[in-house]
Enzyme design. Structure first.
Site, PDB file in Angstrom:
ATOM      1  N   LYS A  72       0.816  -1.216   0.000  1.00 40.65           N
ATOM      2  CA  LYS A  72       0.000   0.000   0.000  1.00 40.65           C
ATOM      3  C   LYS A  72       0.851   1.267   0.000  1.00 40.65           C
ATOM      4  O   LYS A  72       0.423   2.296  -0.503  1.00 40.65           O
ATOM      5  CB  LYS A  72      -0.966  -0.004   1.177  1.00 40.65           C
ATOM      6  CG  LYS A  72      -2.047  -1.067   1.024  1.00 40.65           C
ATOM      7  CD  LYS A  72      -3.190  -0.871   1.988  1.00 40.65           C
ATOM      8  CE  LYS A  72      -4.331  -1.822   1.675  1.00 40.65           C
ATOM      9  NZ  LYS A  72      -3.987  -3.243   1.903  1.00 40.65           N
TER      10      LYS A  72
HETATM   11  C1  LIG Z   1      -4.560  -4.285   1.207  1.00 38.34           C
HETATM   12  C2  LIG Z   1      -3.826  -5.586   1.130  1.00 38.34           C
HETATM   13  C3  LIG Z   1      -4.203  -6.598   0.215  1.00 38.34           C
HETATM   14  C4  LIG Z   1      -5.409  -6.481  -0.684  1.00 38.34           C
HETATM   15  O1  LIG Z   1      -5.236  -5.532  -1.700  1.00 38.34           O
HETATM   16  P1  LIG Z   1      -6.491  -4.953  -2.503  1.00 38.34           P
HETATM   17  O2  LIG Z   1      -5.966  -3.864  -3.325  1.00 38.34           O
HETATM   18  O3  LIG Z   1      -7.480  -4.490  -1.460  1.00 38.34           O
HETATM   19  O4  LIG Z   1      -7.054  -6.089  -3.317  1.00 38.34           O
HETATM   20  C5  LIG Z   1      -3.441  -7.753   0.173  1.00 38.34           C
HETATM   21  N1  LIG Z   1      -2.377  -7.919   0.992  1.00 38.34           N
HETATM   22  C6  LIG Z   1      -1.995  -6.980   1.872  1.00 38.34           C
HETATM   23  C7  LIG Z   1      -0.823  -7.246   2.753  1.00 38.34           C
HETATM   24  C8  LIG Z   1      -2.693  -5.775   1.974  1.00 38.34           C
HETATM   25  O5  LIG Z   1      -2.308  -4.842   2.862  1.00 38.34           O
END
Ligand SMILES: *Cc1c(COP(=O)(O)O)cnc(C)c1O
Length: 476
Positions: free
Chosen positions: A120
């Site tokens: 993220k």
């Molecule tokens: C947010 C997140 C996801 C999921 O990603 P999306 O974009 O919501 O599909 C998967 N793994 C981790 C570690 C995350 O923080």
């Protein structure tokens, strides 16, 4: 480039006009009027670029209302080897999103070396710079209100810390996050970051955010904003690393590769879909879910059945514990030929918590044309794959990435490189790693004693009025 709403009832807008907002006025999501396309020759010209130049080449097509010099400066400041370092060798860190070869035609795309050790950061860090830029231009300020169960909140806080014109009010469930996650958020010393822990669950925190946002007078007066996963700038920033990874594992821009993507709100894999629509030669986009398999069910059956909160399992890949996938609307918009009327009918059901069924429509047969496949995994699968990755490939992967690798191994095809997106570092999920391997995962340099740092958090009852009063006292 203008952006239309998936629900078809908002005026088209420019990038900067949708940057700070969430939903479009009609409740839909912003989508580019058409996808910018890269030809074979244009792809070849991008092939040797570093991450920053590539990010500019891709994002300048989407953010064409930001002067090129400004956008380039923001990107150059954001994607540096210092920010994406984590104690690694500077020559590795300079790649920003290095690709690690696991075995022949199987790769791991490292996306988790930003400040909060999850992918993220890749988009959120840019969002922080873009928000500051946009607010500066308008001499405006913003109070970001959010609820988190861990990853999103910390990524948002690290992206916004010290940014002019922005304050962050982040709600988290008191006592429900891991000691590491708590330390990450609550130890931030920045004056513009406010952590509020509520004596309740994540859903209680989420309900408070909704209650405050529904008070339109309060929302306007205190310029309340969000940084949720439907933000278009976030999704578009994620498109870049699909290009970067593609060039890292191919020699010529007509070769095909596949990606396996651990998915929750469908933001990450939606960026892959966009990259594919822009002309990147992607064979398969494999959506990996955990026990919360609402997306896997759709790709197998054509039925999209959002779950009730009570039906949502708490799993060992918690950042994928979702009841419905907020970015999924973007893909369905493309799938149904961008018919906003049909989309609105489908999402009228979703918004009421009801299912829709495309299995008897021609659209279901067309899912394959978009490259999508899916799979799911369980806690047992996760432990097995973490062990397998350790023994066979010599890497320690986190629980979410394990969900991706599990499905990648099932879905890969001979002759097509498969790239698994790493979405977090194992250090964030120590408990399950110890369960799988009998030992703690390595922790990046500089984070060893993070749990011992002084923490700053406001603890409150589940009470929207108390949160409002706190914002009133501390807002920009
Ligand atoms: C947010 C997140 C996801 C999921 O990603 P999306 O974009 O919501 O599909 C998967 N793994 C981790 C570690 C995350 O923080």
């Amino acid at each position: 480039m203008k952006y239309v709403s998936t629900r078809g009832k908002s005026e088209p807008k420019h990038f900067l006009d949708i940057l700070l907002g969430g939903l479009m006025e009609d409740g839909g999501l912003a989508m580019p009027e058409s996808y910018p396309k890269f030809s074979f020759e244009e792809l070849e010209a991008l092939r040797e670029m570093n991450y920053r130049d590539l990010a500019f080449a891709v994002l300048s097509r989407f953010a064409d209302d930001i002067p090129a010099v400004d956008l380039k400066t923001l990107i150059d400041r954001t994607y540096t080897a210092q920010v994406y370092c984590n104690g690694r060798d500077p020559s590795v860190a300079e790649a920003i999103t290095p690709v690690k070869r696991l075995e022949h035609d199987l790769y791991l795309l490292e996306l988790s070396n930003g400040p909060t050790l999850a992918f993220k950061d890749m988009a959120m860090q840019l969002l922080g710079s873009l928000f500051e830029y946009a607010l500066d231009r308008e001499h405006a300020s913003l109070n970001i209100l959010g609820a988190t169960s861990g990853d999103t909140g910390s990524a948002a806080e690290y992206a916004m810390r010290g940014k002019r014109g922005v304050k962050v009010f982040m709600l988290s469930p008191w006592g429900k996050m891991s000691p590491f996650q708590r330390a990450q958020m609550y130890s931030l010393p920045d004056a513009n970051i406010f952590n509020i822990a509520v004596r309740g669950m994540f859903d209680d925190a989420q309900d408070i955010v909704k209650a405050v946002s529904n008070d339109l007078e309060f929302k306007r007066r205190y310029a309340i904003g969000t940084v949720n996963s439907i933000n278009w700038a976030r999704v578009s920033a994620q498109v870049v690393y699909y290009f970067k990874a593609y060039f890292a594992v191919t020699q010529r821009s007509d070769q095909k590769v596949s990606f396996a993507v651990p998915s929750g709100n469908f933001g990450n894999v939606c960026a892959g879909h966009i990259a594919r629509m822009m002309g990147l030669p992607i064979a398969k986009l494999v959506v990996a879910t955990n026990e919360n398999d609402v997306l896997d069910e759709f790709f197998r059956t054509g039925v999209y059945r959002p779950r009730k909160t009570a039906e949502t399992h708490a799993t060992s890949s918690p950042s994928m514990d979702i009841s419905k996938a907020s970015n999924f609307e973007r893909f369905v918009f493309d799938l149904i030929g961008r018919d906003a009327k049909v989309l609105s009918e489908l999402w009228t059901k979703v918004d009421k918590g009801e299912a829709f069924d495309l299995s008897a429509t021609p659209f279901f047969g067309q899912i394959g044309d978009y490259g999508f496949q899916s799979g799911r995994s369980s806690h047992e699968d996760r432990l097995r794959v973490i062990r397998e990755a350790f023994e066979r490939f010599g890497v320690t992967i986190d629980t979410h990435t394990a969900d991706g690798l599990k499905v990648a191994l099932e879905r890969r095809e001979p002759g097509v490189p498969m790239i698994v997106l790493e979405t977090a570092l194992p250090a964030k999920f120590e408990e399950t790693i110890v369960e799988a391997l009998g030992q703690k995962p390595p922790r990046p340099a500089g984070l060893e004693g993070i749990e011992q740092l002084p923490q700053r958090v406001e603890v409150m009852d589940v009470d929207a009025d108390a949160v409002k009063a706190f914002i009133r006292n501390n807002a920009e």
